[in-house]
Design an enzyme around this catalytic site. Sequence first.
Site, PDB file in Angstrom:
ATOM      1  N   ALA A  50       0.829  -1.217   0.000  1.00 13.97           N
ATOM      2  CA  ALA A  50       0.000   0.000   0.000  1.00 13.97           C
ATOM      3  C   ALA A  50       0.858   1.260   0.000  1.00 13.97           C
ATOM      4  CB  ALA A  50      -0.926   0.002   1.211  1.00 13.97           C
ATOM      5  N   GLU A  51       1.960   1.235   0.733  1.00  8.03           N
ATOM      6  CA  GLU A  51       2.782   2.433   0.897  1.00  8.03           C
ATOM      7  C   GLU A  51       3.647   2.740  -0.320  1.00  8.03           C
ATOM      8  OE1 GLU A  51       2.858   4.735   3.245  1.00  8.03           O
ATOM      9  OE2 GLU A  51       1.378   3.770   4.524  1.00  8.03           O
ATOM     10  N   SER A  52       4.354   1.734  -0.829  1.00  5.21           N
ATOM     11  CA  SER A  52       5.358   2.007  -1.871  1.00  5.21           C
ATOM     12  C   SER A  52       5.300   1.066  -3.060  1.00  5.21           C
ATOM     13  CB  SER A  52       6.756   1.907  -1.260  1.00  5.21           C
ATOM     14  OG  SER A  52       7.024   0.557  -0.887  1.00  5.21           O
ATOM     15  N   TYR A 179      -7.634   3.264   3.398  1.00  2.00           N
ATOM     16  CA  TYR A 179      -6.300   2.674   3.464  1.00  2.00           C
ATOM     17  C   TYR A 179      -6.314   1.425   4.352  1.00  2.00           C
ATOM     18  CZ  TYR A 179      -1.393   2.195   4.853  1.00  2.00           C
ATOM     19  OH  TYR A 179      -0.140   1.703   5.114  1.00  2.00           O
TER      20      TYR A 179
END
Length: 195
Positions: A50-52, A179
């Site tokens: 999800a982040e990168s 998220y």
Amino acid sequence: PSGLMNSGNGYFRNNGYAFRTAPQTINRYIQLAAANHQVDPLLIKAVIKAESNFDPTALSPKGAQGLMQLMPETMEHFGINEFSSDEEHIAAGIKYISLIAKSFQNITNKIEQYHFIAASYNAGRGHVLDAQRLCEKYLENSTQWDFVSKYLILKSKSEYANDPVVKSGFFPGKHAVKYANEVVERYEAYLLMYP
């Protein structure tokens, strides 16, 4: 500000070469740090996705960096910086998640707990704790994500953001709720892929 640039044949960080880490090496870093901090490695993989999207050179417009998109102040807290290795970034992110998880030990359902952890990783633990306090005030279950996520979103309204039980103030929580839901959905998919 420091940044990363694609030179066409590699990535550069502050005029220094930033090596791409092989996926199997990233997996080993995750497994080791997750075991050291008693955190589910599949949750970490879901957060990194999800982040990168597993890009160690990722840099957000707000300054978050690396695989786990840590903010500069979080990196400093955990003793790393933009020059630290991918292994150090992963270890710091996992330490941070482990720290967050301690706030939600009373939530015994793992899937419910992971929603709280993911939302806190994204929004900051204070906003999720505020939403829990609002649940309690309005006599709803503060350990169930469906209720807490509602109040996290409602913190974007002044009547909730200014409530005396709220310590972290206004927060537009829709993104953090989305998220957290996406991280947990991805975690559940990983459980099926890697039983």
